[in-house]
Design a protein around this motif. Sequence first.
Motif, mmCIF file in Angstrom:
data_model
loop_
_atom_site.group_PDB
_atom_site.id
_atom_site.type_symbol
_atom_site.label_atom_id
_atom_site.label_comp_id
_atom_site.label_asym_id
_atom_site.label_seq_id
_atom_site.Cartn_x
_atom_site.Cartn_y
_atom_site.Cartn_z
ATOM 1 N N VAL A 33 0.855 -1.185 0.000
ATOM 2 C CA VAL A 33 0.000 0.000 0.000
ATOM 3 C C VAL A 33 0.893 1.238 0.000
ATOM 4 N N GLY A 34 0.555 2.212 -0.829
ATOM 5 C CA GLY A 34 1.347 3.438 -0.897
ATOM 6 C C GLY A 34 0.465 4.673 -0.934
ATOM 7 N N ARG A 35 1.016 5.800 -0.474
ATOM 8 C CA ARG A 35 0.242 7.033 -0.388
ATOM 9 C C ARG A 35 -0.238 7.505 -1.759
ATOM 10 N N VAL A 36 0.572 7.321 -2.794
ATOM 11 C CA VAL A 36 0.203 7.728 -4.155
ATOM 12 C C VAL A 36 -0.132 6.517 -5.015
ATOM 13 N N VAL A 37 0.591 5.422 -4.794
ATOM 14 C CA VAL A 37 0.396 4.224 -5.612
ATOM 15 C C VAL A 37 -1.021 3.673 -5.473
ATOM 16 N N SER A 38 -1.518 3.596 -4.253
ATOM 17 C CA SER A 38 -2.845 3.002 -4.040
ATOM 18 C C SER A 38 -3.975 3.820 -4.660
ATOM 19 N N PRO A 39 -4.006 5.161 -4.502
ATOM 20 C CA PRO A 39 -5.055 5.928 -5.186
ATOM 21 C C PRO A 39 -4.966 5.834 -6.707
ATOM 22 N N THR A 40 -3.740 5.727 -7.219
ATOM 23 C CA THR A 40 -3.590 5.582 -8.675
ATOM 24 C C THR A 40 -4.143 4.240 -9.129
ATOM 25 N N LEU A 41 -3.841 3.192 -8.371
ATOM 26 C CA LEU A 41 -4.403 1.883 -8.674
ATOM 27 C C LEU A 41 -5.921 1.919 -8.583
ATOM 28 N N ALA A 42 -6.445 2.665 -7.601
ATOM 29 C CA ALA A 42 -7.895 2.771 -7.448
ATOM 30 C C ALA A 42 -8.538 3.391 -8.695
ATOM 31 N N LEU A 43 -7.861 4.335 -9.333
ATOM 32 C CA LEU A 43 -8.375 4.917 -10.584
ATOM 33 C C LEU A 43 -8.534 3.833 -11.649
ATOM 34 N N LEU A 44 -7.518 2.971 -11.760
ATOM 35 C CA LEU A 44 -7.566 1.889 -12.756
ATOM 36 C C LEU A 44 -8.696 0.901 -12.437
ATOM 37 N N VAL A 45 -8.814 0.554 -11.164
ATOM 38 C CA VAL A 45 -9.834 -0.427 -10.766
ATOM 39 C C VAL A 45 -11.233 0.139 -10.981
ATOM 40 N N GLN A 46 -11.422 1.393 -10.619
ATOM 41 C CA GLN A 46 -12.732 2.020 -10.805
ATOM 42 C C GLN A 46 -13.112 2.078 -12.278
ATOM 43 N N ARG A 47 -12.141 2.443 -13.128
ATOM 44 C CA ARG A 47 -12.432 2.490 -14.565
ATOM 45 C C ARG A 47 -12.784 1.098 -15.101
ATOM 46 N N GLU A 48 -12.064 0.080 -14.640
ATOM 47 C CA GLU A 48 -12.346 -1.284 -15.092
ATOM 48 C C GLU A 48 -13.741 -1.719 -14.670
ATOM 49 N N ALA A 49 -14.141 -1.323 -13.459
ATOM 50 C CA ALA A 49 -15.486 -1.664 -12.976
ATOM 51 C C ALA A 49 -16.553 -0.976 -13.826
ATOM 52 N N GLU A 50 -16.301 0.270 -14.189
ATOM 53 C CA GLU A 50 -17.251 1.008 -15.031
ATOM 54 C C GLU A 50 -17.381 0.347 -16.406
ATOM 55 N N ILE A 51 -16.279 -0.121 -16.942
ATOM 56 C CA ILE A 51 -16.307 -0.786 -18.253
ATOM 57 C C ILE A 51 -17.074 -2.097 -18.160
ATOM 58 N N THR B 253 -23.845 2.574 -28.217
ATOM 59 C CA THR B 253 -23.139 3.389 -27.236
ATOM 60 C C THR B 253 -21.889 2.629 -26.782
ATOM 61 N N THR B 254 -20.843 3.373 -26.462
ATOM 62 C CA THR B 254 -19.570 2.742 -26.118
ATOM 63 C C THR B 254 -19.246 2.951 -24.646
ATOM 64 N N PRO B 255 -18.550 1.997 -24.050
ATOM 65 C CA PRO B 255 -18.187 2.116 -22.629
ATOM 66 C C PRO B 255 -17.072 3.132 -22.446
ATOM 67 N N PRO B 256 -16.786 3.513 -21.209
ATOM 68 C CA PRO B 256 -15.605 4.361 -20.970
ATOM 69 C C PRO B 256 -14.359 3.661 -21.509
ATOM 70 N N LYS B 257 -13.392 4.419 -21.916
ATOM 71 C CA LYS B 257 -12.176 3.832 -22.493
ATOM 72 C C LYS B 257 -11.212 3.400 -21.394
ATOM 73 N N HIS B 258 -10.482 2.321 -21.687
ATOM 74 C CA HIS B 258 -9.416 1.909 -20.777
ATOM 75 C C HIS B 258 -8.396 3.033 -20.669
ATOM 76 N N PHE B 259 -7.735 3.118 -19.534
ATOM 77 C CA PHE B 259 -6.676 4.100 -19.378
ATOM 78 C C PHE B 259 -5.474 3.725 -20.236
ATOM 79 N N THR B 260 -4.889 4.709 -20.877
ATOM 80 C CA THR B 260 -3.528 4.597 -21.416
ATOM 81 C C THR B 260 -2.652 5.443 -20.495
ATOM 82 N N GLU B 261 -1.358 5.421 -20.707
ATOM 83 C CA GLU B 261 -0.518 6.273 -19.848
ATOM 84 C C GLU B 261 -0.850 7.743 -20.070
ATOM 85 N N ASP B 262 -1.203 8.082 -21.280
ATOM 86 C CA ASP B 262 -1.631 9.447 -21.596
ATOM 87 C C ASP B 262 -2.799 9.857 -20.704
ATOM 88 N N THR B 263 -3.873 9.087 -20.724
ATOM 89 C CA THR B 263 -5.079 9.482 -19.984
ATOM 90 C C THR B 263 -4.931 9.264 -18.479
#
Length: 535
Positions: A189-207, A455-465
């Motif tokens: 668990v990390g102060r920045v790493v975990s919230p960043t991972l949470a962004l990826l997980v949340q997006r995957e759940a939305e998809i 209609t299309t789902p939210p897009k997967h994250f790239t490093e750009d987004t």
Amino acid sequence: MNEYRLVVCEKPSVARSIAAVLGAGKRGDGFLSGGGYLVSWCFGHLAELSDADAYDEKYGKWRREDLPILPESWQYTVARDKQKQMNTLRALMHRDDVYEVVNACDAGREGELIFRTAYNLNNCRKRVKRLWISSMEDAAILQGFDNLRDGAEYDNLYASALCRSKADWLVGINATRLFSVMYHRTLNVGRVVSPTLALLVQREAEINAFQPETFYTVHLDFNGFSAAGGRMKEQAEAERLAGDCNCKTAAVTSVVQTEKTEKAPALYDLTTLQRDANRLLGYTAQQTLDYLQSLYEKKLCTYPRTDSRYLTDDMEGGVNALALCCAGICGTEPPAAVCSGQVCSSKKVSDHHAVVPTMAAGETDLETLPAGEREILRLVSRQVLMAVSAPFVCLETEARLACGGNTFAAKGKTILNMGWRAYTEKGKQDNTTLPELSEGQSLPVSSCAVKEGRTTPPKHFTEDTLLSAMETAGKEDMPETAERRGLGTPATRAAVIEKLVATGFAERRKAKKAVRLVPTEAGVSLITVLPEQLQ
């Protein structure tokens, strides 16, 4: 007795460049000397905050009853392969002929922490001056030494870096041990790493939760252009409308023309460059930072770890020459009129100005550079050319037509001034000009077609987004007066992404032209068990 200034750099390569400018060419063991200077270096962080078991042997085992671990007095550990250089710095700092120490580590928060840690651990009390430069060009180094600042001016920057370092330790050590013990497996668990991972997980759940919906649109073809109706849920309804309009006449109900102006984009900061390099060149954020750092050390580019997208006001006089240099790097012509003022604003510059090539880059044979560095240098140069260009101006036309009891819309665009878009891949796109239309005009429908869409789902994250999401995370929850920095800093976001991949919480998956960042099963599991505050 000769007296010396001791110059401490962040790494050996930078020390050699600075020593060459200062005339310190005599080699010693772990330092260079000459011209009244001793020039030495760190290897990045020479000392790191000690692991938990350095405070008490019992912390060698992970037990819930020992948490939280809150050091009263913080300890540091010097890695075995860095101890010799730390000893060298200690000896140099305590030499009787050294009257002043110059902090020449990278001009940013982390550079301040690297120097102060070595300075404090070696119990040095000598006066400190700060070298603060944005370019490794000889002239910039000399100017920097002519204008050395009092080290105390950067006490708050050091305090910020130290606070960040200790916060990372406290969250990382305590949260990692707690959740690993609770779930009987290592969960980092990390102060920045975990919230960043949470962004990826949340997006995957939305998809995964997304349910696509089918819709239908009716398109009418006229002589030279087409018009589209609104979305319809039922195919039968769309087919009926197409039948009602086929071979009929449509009436033009309105024609609205609007002149649109798009300002030139700003210069690059590190995050924006990393995003574009990922989208256009396929480079990871870490690769882009590495290429840029190498260009900086080769004196071909200004300081990379910046969050500013403007130059300072006093640099305005050199923008014309900079644009000419960038045009040479890109093998193109500079703008007919260079808009210097729009890229200069001292109020919008924090520690460092935007990333731009140095004048030395224009005199360099680009073919001698590694391909990655060459492409990044050209990308940075192209951004300068766009940033100093005139706005893109076009005339947008929207016509509305009535047919079969429904409204259809046709849009056209006429480019009036290409401006900064002349330097983009899509800059020479064809105009989508509509024919001359007037209100009340009747037009025969040559053909009708019903087109199916989904209609299309939210897009997967790239490093750009993902970099964009990290940069703006929490923006809506912060007061207007707060300093908004999102997750991590321009200097650390690449490392955060790499850590997620290296620890197996995220992975890169290639899909057509893009590379997606998606959470692994372990990553999803970790975020599932973490409380919301740590996400």
